[in-house]
Design a protein around this motif. Structure first.
Motif, PDB file in Angstrom:
ATOM      1  N   UNK A 337      12.056   0.387  10.825  1.00  0.00           N
ATOM      2  CA  UNK A 337      10.872  -0.128  10.153  1.00  0.00           C
ATOM      3  C   UNK A 337      10.724   0.526   8.785  1.00  0.00           C
ATOM      4  N   UNK A 338      10.868   1.845   8.722  1.00  0.00           N
ATOM      5  CA  UNK A 338      10.746   2.530   7.447  1.00  0.00           C
ATOM      6  C   UNK A 338      11.851   2.121   6.491  1.00  0.00           C
ATOM      7  N   UNK A 339      13.064   1.936   7.046  1.00  0.00           N
ATOM      8  CA  UNK A 339      14.177   1.503   6.201  1.00  0.00           C
ATOM      9  C   UNK A 339      13.909   0.123   5.619  1.00  0.00           C
ATOM     10  N   UNK A 340      13.304  -0.737   6.410  1.00  0.00           N
ATOM     11  CA  UNK A 340      12.979  -2.072   5.915  1.00  0.00           C
ATOM     12  C   UNK A 340      11.927  -1.983   4.809  1.00  0.00           C
ATOM     13  N   UNK A 341      10.909  -1.178   5.027  1.00  0.00           N
ATOM     14  CA  UNK A 341       9.876  -1.019   4.000  1.00  0.00           C
ATOM     15  C   UNK A 341      10.465  -0.425   2.724  1.00  0.00           C
ATOM     16  N   UNK A 342      11.462   0.461   2.878  1.00  0.00           N
ATOM     17  CA  UNK A 342      12.101   1.049   1.700  1.00  0.00           C
ATOM     18  C   UNK A 342      12.941   0.027   0.937  1.00  0.00           C
ATOM     19  N   UNK A 343      13.521  -0.941   1.703  1.00  0.00           N
ATOM     20  CA  UNK A 343      14.470  -1.858   1.070  1.00  0.00           C
ATOM     21  C   UNK A 343      13.806  -3.083   0.465  1.00  0.00           C
ATOM     22  N   UNK A 344      12.687  -3.520   0.996  1.00  0.00           N
ATOM     23  CA  UNK A 344      12.131  -4.815   0.610  1.00  0.00           C
ATOM     24  C   UNK A 344      11.236  -4.684  -0.613  1.00  0.00           C
ATOM     25  N   UNK A 345      11.349  -5.680  -1.491  1.00  0.00           N
ATOM     26  CA  UNK A 345      10.495  -5.716  -2.680  1.00  0.00           C
ATOM     27  C   UNK A 345       9.363  -6.725  -2.535  1.00  0.00           C
ATOM     28  N   UNK A 346       9.481  -7.629  -1.575  1.00  0.00           N
ATOM     29  CA  UNK A 346       8.496  -8.682  -1.423  1.00  0.00           C
ATOM     30  C   UNK A 346       7.194  -8.112  -0.856  1.00  0.00           C
ATOM     31  N   UNK A 347       6.105  -8.290  -1.582  1.00  0.00           N
ATOM     32  CA  UNK A 347       4.837  -7.672  -1.193  1.00  0.00           C
ATOM     33  C   UNK A 347       4.297  -8.273   0.107  1.00  0.00           C
ATOM     34  N   UNK A 348       4.418  -9.592   0.262  1.00  0.00           N
ATOM     35  CA  UNK A 348       3.922 -10.228   1.486  1.00  0.00           C
ATOM     36  C   UNK A 348       4.680  -9.719   2.698  1.00  0.00           C
ATOM     37  N   UNK A 349       5.994  -9.634   2.566  1.00  0.00           N
ATOM     38  CA  UNK A 349       6.802  -9.129   3.663  1.00  0.00           C
ATOM     39  C   UNK A 349       6.488  -7.678   3.997  1.00  0.00           C
ATOM     40  N   UNK A 350       6.317  -6.848   2.968  1.00  0.00           N
ATOM     41  CA  UNK A 350       5.992  -5.432   3.204  1.00  0.00           C
ATOM     42  C   UNK A 350       4.667  -5.298   3.946  1.00  0.00           C
ATOM     43  N   UNK A 351       3.676  -6.083   3.530  1.00  0.00           N
ATOM     44  CA  UNK A 351       2.364  -6.009   4.164  1.00  0.00           C
ATOM     45  C   UNK A 351       2.433  -6.447   5.627  1.00  0.00           C
ATOM     46  N   UNK A 352       3.197  -7.508   5.901  1.00  0.00           N
ATOM     47  CA  UNK A 352       3.319  -7.995   7.273  1.00  0.00           C
ATOM     48  C   UNK A 352       4.021  -6.968   8.161  1.00  0.00           C
ATOM     49  N   UNK A 353       5.113  -6.396   7.674  1.00  0.00           N
ATOM     50  CA  UNK A 353       5.860  -5.407   8.455  1.00  0.00           C
ATOM     51  C   UNK A 353       4.970  -4.206   8.780  1.00  0.00           C
ATOM     52  N   UNK A 354       4.250  -3.727   7.768  1.00  0.00           N
ATOM     53  CA  UNK A 354       3.388  -2.563   7.971  1.00  0.00           C
ATOM     54  C   UNK A 354       2.286  -2.872   8.982  1.00  0.00           C
ATOM     55  N   UNK A 355       1.717  -4.048   8.908  1.00  0.00           N
ATOM     56  CA  UNK A 355       0.631  -4.423   9.827  1.00  0.00           C
ATOM     57  C   UNK A 355       1.139  -4.527  11.265  1.00  0.00           C
ATOM     58  N   UNK A 356       2.300  -5.139  11.453  1.00  0.00           N
ATOM     59  CA  UNK A 356       2.847  -5.278  12.799  1.00  0.00           C
ATOM     60  C   UNK A 356       3.211  -3.919  13.369  1.00  0.00           C
ATOM     61  N   UNK A 357       3.835  -3.066  12.553  1.00  0.00           N
ATOM     62  CA  UNK A 357       4.221  -1.738  13.027  1.00  0.00           C
ATOM     63  C   UNK A 357       2.995  -0.917  13.419  1.00  0.00           C
ATOM     64  N   UNK A 358       1.932  -1.028  12.630  1.00  0.00           N
ATOM     65  CA  UNK A 358       0.709  -0.275  12.942  1.00  0.00           C
ATOM     66  C   UNK A 358       0.075  -0.791  14.228  1.00  0.00           C
ATOM     67  N   UNK A 359       0.013  -2.104  14.395  1.00  0.00           N
ATOM     68  CA  UNK A 359      -0.592  -2.673  15.595  1.00  0.00           C
ATOM     69  C   UNK A 359       0.224  -2.317  16.849  1.00  0.00           C
ATOM     70  N   UNK A 360       1.541  -2.253  16.698  1.00  0.00           N
ATOM     71  CA  UNK A 360       2.413  -1.925  17.839  1.00  0.00           C
ATOM     72  C   UNK A 360       2.475  -0.428  18.096  1.00  0.00           C
ATOM     73  N   UNK A 361       1.833   0.388  17.232  1.00  0.00           N
ATOM     74  CA  UNK A 361       1.919   1.852  17.339  1.00  0.00           C
ATOM     75  C   UNK A 361       3.374   2.284  17.366  1.00  0.00           C
ATOM     76  N   UNK A 362       4.082   1.797  16.350  1.00  0.00           N
ATOM     77  CA  UNK A 362       5.527   2.002  16.290  1.00  0.00           C
ATOM     78  C   UNK A 362       5.907   3.473  16.291  1.00  0.00           C
TER      79      UNK A 362
END
Length: 963
Positions: A337-362
């Motif tokens: 998850x962190x690697x994906x957040x580090x690699x992606x530049x798309x703001x919508x995608x970053x926000x979605x990944x972060x929200x899902x990870x937080x909700x899942x208590x990753x």
């Protein structure tokens, strides 16, 4: 999906109702088949496979019923009055194919994998590469289409998910305006009819009449699509730090994706063969730039077209790329998850990944229990949906939590956290979305080796599974919760990544097989194995000894009746699965008396030991099984013991039913118990002594019965194991097709399995290497015969086999294919000297020109009773299919039983109505005339076989057996 009806088209058939147009009547239809080149290939813009060099059509055109043979470049179509006639004509075509030389550009993909400088990477460059596989589409029935070209309009009845592309292609191929092409749904929602629709349209254009084309079984490509993903790490990335280290370099600096199928949509196979050089861009473009700064696709040079798959599915690419990303993160010790957040530049995608990870208590720690492994996986997709105008970006992110039982390999989905952002969509209720999420995940899990997976729907294979899976939905975007098929794209990769997190085992092809996982876990385990094996062996010996003692008991205790069976605990999916199990076992065929209510029993079965009456298996409490608990039902099915404790006669094939899996057995019970109860007290079976002494059957069971479920052969494919399970278990094919000993048990030994037997006065021919078929059975011919009741190279299903084919019509197409595949491996090897078509032509030519038979007394009988339908010399068929007698197994058999039965009784209940019927001659011919005719048939159509002996006695005994 197919376009809805948009009002009548001038010159088209009239409306039949307000929302659909009825296809032409059966009497108006012509039927067609196509002949495809071997080694078809498509390079993304043009056909690159075998080319037609010459074609001999004389023998095919002389086949009765043939209307036309259409040749257009490399496209060949045969139009006839009946499907069987078209198939027979196709088998007589003599094509020549020129195989193309390898194109120089064919090596482009392999060169691309080496890098831009075309030099292999050095050993220290750290390049990693993995290949993933995506299953071919599994259609439940062959796709079909009807096309009617009338004047300047074309109407096509079919089902396709690519209606706009199909309409455009048909217009160009047929020289019509797009608004003159009309597509009408035929209700076949589980099949893709794109290819057959174009076949039918081209052939209808040629003959000017409505034409029906059905997909051939040999177009079902079961080979999975391969996707290779390779990468070099990002420049300067030498970190081996842990998750959250702060290293912003992505796992891959350069990433290359290469699949065995082109991403763009190919045209239809017919269009390719006609020289149509145009493809369509993919409906969904996977944004590969989200993975690495230097990411690209390498298109294959040429690829084989898949039936039902016009291009590389977006889900396949997402699965491969997300699995690879997770593997790359694992090698670098990084959190995905962190690697994906580090690699992606798309703001919508970053926000979605972060929200899902937080909700899942990753980031929360996880623990595995003593008897299970727990893990979680993450996957993400960003695609551009080009079916929308304007094209729409769609984002989706999944976290899957699973639990794996190492003893069985069973995978339990314990939690799913899903986020999706697709802009403006219709928004169903949250419970509906949760069910969609469960369904999308469950389809990628498969029990055991898949040998008891019914394939009709995901629900049918998982009647009770996943219902307790906790689903969390993450709201994202302007409209909150929403759902589309694009939201499902990361599901398979998230589960695969979770399995790896839990077990350390990487599964690179969905659906994920618990049997495979169990085997790989067992191989990975170390320490204490020898002791465990010894204990397991001792336990197995003790269990076997206990089973033998129980089986040898002449009397078994009764199982108390139940007042009520609570059927509310069974889901609709479990009941549907049970219906398929019952169809696979032909329950209704034996448990329904002539003219009686289905499954109410009373059918008299003639056996060498006397007449046995089948029982009532409806849930009637007094006369059926309505008071039977599941334990009583299972004991009867696996051990042959009635609820009241008495032994059942092995005419009830519990020796085969014992192989049924627990899931199928439970589903069958659910289905039978939810049917309408029928009060019908059947006549009790009264066999003469000593067969009436049922306790003696305990000894029979001890000698001849093994109460064991089917165990898949790990050296064989899933398709082979599925076919073996159906044939050996629920299908109980050996009950008729294997020889029996003096005590009525199937003879043991591999050479006797499916080596031929007798049942109900008919011969069940050998299905193994002992087959007497003049042309060896192949998988494709077996499939056609089992699916349609007719093979142009072998004949028509008759006698007890006709209702079996009728019952099998309920089975998913993949199951019929599996049966044919398994039986095909048992049949004699096909000739390497001549094709089946050439062998058939030679046999028929021989039967036409044998002058010896013209002087036989049977010639006049044949001309008067048989020639109008069966003479290969001349004349059109009058009653549907026209089986070739020169290819008929019955006339080449060592036993005349089937030939006699057909002459006596005819075929008044064909397996399929379109096959037509055959009149019987038992009332119009005496025994001497029948004998004369049989001698003629044997000499003319099986001249290499000796004359049958004892015909008069056999005719007399079978005629007397009518009553």
């Amino acid at each position: 999906m197919t376009l809805p009806v948009q009002g009548p088209v001038q010159g088209a058939p009239s409306c039949a109702g307000s929302s659909s147009i009825a296809p032409p009547a059966a009497s108006e239809l012509l039927h067609a088949v196509t002949l495809r080149p071997p080694g078809m290939a498509w390079n993304g813009s043009a056909y690159t496979g075998a080319r037609l060099s010459h074609l001999d059509t004389d023998a095919a055109r002389n086949t009765p019923g043939v209307v036309d043979i259409v040749v257009r470049q490399d496209f060949i179509g045969i139009i006839a009055s009946q499907p069987g006639q078209a198939q027979q004509a196709r088998s007589r075509l003599q094509p020549g194919w020129a195989m193309p030389l390898p194109a120089p550009e064919a090596t482009a993909a392999s060169q691309a994998r080496l890098g831009s400088n075309n030099t292999p990477p050095g050993p220290n460059e750290g390049r990693i590469s993995h290949t993933y596989f995506w299953p071919a589409p599994r259609q439940q029935a062959p796709a079909w289409a009807i096309a009617h070209r009338s004047g300047d309009t074309l109407v096509v009845w079919t089902h396709t998910r690519h209606s706009e592309a199909l309409r455009r292609e048909l217009a160009q191929l047929c020289g019509l305006a797009e608004d003159c092409v009309r597509l009408i749904a035929n209700g076949q929602t589980d099949s893709e009819g794109y290819d057959v629709a174009v076949d039918a349209a081209l052939l209808s254009r040629s003959c000017g009449r409505p034409v029906r084309v059905q997909q051939d079984p040999d177009t079902f490509n079961t080979k999975p699509v391969s996707i290779e993903v390779s990468a070099r790490p990002a420049a300067g990335d030498t970190s081996q730090g842990q998750a959250g280290s702060g290293n912003a370099a992505p796992p891959a600096g350069e990433l290359l994706v290469s699949a065995s199928l082109h991403a763009g949509h190919r045209p239809s196979i017919a269009a390719m063969l006609c020289g149509y050089e145009a493809g369509q861009p993919p409906a969904h473009i996977v944004r590969i730039a989200d993975y690495a700064p230097q990411a690209r696709h390498a298109e294959p040079g040429s690829s084989q077209p898949y039936a039902g798959m016009l291009g590389l599915p977006a889900a396949a690419q997402v699965f491969a790329q997300e699995s690879f990303f997770d593997e790359a993160c694992g090698l670098q010790g990084r959190d995905p998850v962190q690697a994906r957040l580090d690699a992606i530049d798309n703001a919508t995608g970053r926000e979605l990944i972060a929200s899902v990870a937080e909700r899942a208590k990753w980031s929360s720690p996880r623990k595995s229990g003593k008897n299970s492994y727990e893990g979680r996986g993450f996957a993400y997709a960003h695609v551009i949906d080009q079916t929308q105008q304007p094209p729409r970006e769609v984002w989706s992110a999944w976290v899957a939590d699973i639990r794996v039982d190492p003893a069985t390999g069973a995978i339990d989905l314990t939690g799913l956290t899903v986020g999706h952002n697709a802009g403006a969509l219709q928004t169903p209720s949250a419970p509906r979305i949760e069910e969609d999420v469960r369904r999308a995940a469950a389809r990628w899990l498969q029990d055991a080796s898949g040998h008891d997976s019914w394939g009709a729907t995901a629900d049918a294979d998982f009647p009770l599974a996943q219902s307790a899976t906790q689903v969390q939905l993450v709201e994202q975007g302007p409209i909150g919760l929403a759902w589309s098929h694009d939201a499902e794209l990361p599901a398979a990769a998230a589960i695969a990544n979770a399995i790896h997190d839990a077990t350390g085992i990487r599964l690179r092809q969905p659906p994920f097989d618990s049997g495979e996982l169990k085997q790989r876990l067992a191989l990975a385990q170390s320490g204490g194995r020898a002791k465990k094996t010894a204990y397991a062996l001792l336990g197995g010996m003790a269990a076997a000894a206990g089973s033998l003692l129980v089986a040898a008991m002449p009397w078994r205790p009764a199982i108390a009746p139940v007042a009520n069976v609570d059927t509310s605990i069974y889901s609709a999916a479990a009941i549907e699965r049970g219906r398929l199990v019952a169809a696979g076992g032909d329950c209704m065929v034996c448990h329904t008396a002539e003219g009686g209510v289905p499954n109410a029993g009373g059918l008299a079965l003639e056996t060498p030991f006397g007449k046995i009456y089948t029982t009532n298996i409806t849930p009637d409490k007094e006369t059926g099984i309505g008071a039977w608990s599941y334990a009583a039902f299972e004991r009867a099915m696996r051990e042959g013991i009635h609820r009241d404790g008495r032994h059942l006669y092995p005419a009830f094939p519990y020796t085969a039913f014992a192989k049924i899996s627990d899931a199928d057995m439970q589903s069958l019970y659910a289905y039978l118990m939810t049917q309408e109860p029928v009060k019908n007290r059947v006549e009790p079976t009264q066999l003469p002594f000593p067969y009436s002494a049922r306790p003696l059957l305990a000894g029979w069971n001890l000698l001849f019965h093994k109460n064991e479920t089917y165990q898949p052969d790990s050296s064989q494919s899933t398709l082979w194991n599925r076919g073996a399970y159906l044939v050996q278990g629920m299908g109980h094919c050996a009950a008729c097709h294997s020889p029996r000993n003096a005590l009525g048990a199937e003879k043991s030994g591999e050479q006797n399995f499916l080596a031929g037997g007798f049942a109900e006065g008919w011969e069940a021919p050998a299905l193994n290497a002992l087959s007497k078929a003049p042309i060896p059975w192949t998988e494709d011919e077996l499939y056609r015969y089992l699916r349609t009741g007719y093979s142009s190279l072998h004949g028509v299903a008759s006698g007890p086999m006709a209702p079996v084919v009728q019952s099998m019509a309920e089975l998913p197409d993949q199951d019929v294919r599996a049966i044919a595949h398994y039986l095909g491996t048992l049949a004699p090897a096909p000739s390497t000297e001549a094709s089946p078509a050439l062998q058939a032509a030679r046999l028929e030519e021989q039967s036409r020109n044998d002058q010896r038979v013209l002087s036989l007394a049977g010639e006049n009988l044949f001309q008067g009773a048989c020639a109008v339908c069966h003479d290969a010399r001349e004349g059109p068929p009058l009653f549907g299919a026209r089986p070739s007698l020169a290819l008929n197994t019955n006339l080449h058999s060592d036993s005349p039983d089937n030939a006699i039965q057909i002459l006596l009784h005819g075929i008044d209940n064909p397996a399929m109505a379109e096959l037509g019927y055959m009149p019987g001659f038992g009332d119009s011919m005496n025994d001497q005339q029948l004998e004369t005719l049989l001698e003629y048939l044997r000499m003319r159509f099986a001249p290499d076989k000796p004359a049958w002996e004892g015909l008069s006695e056999k005719i007399r005994s079978l005629r007397e057996g009518e009553g």
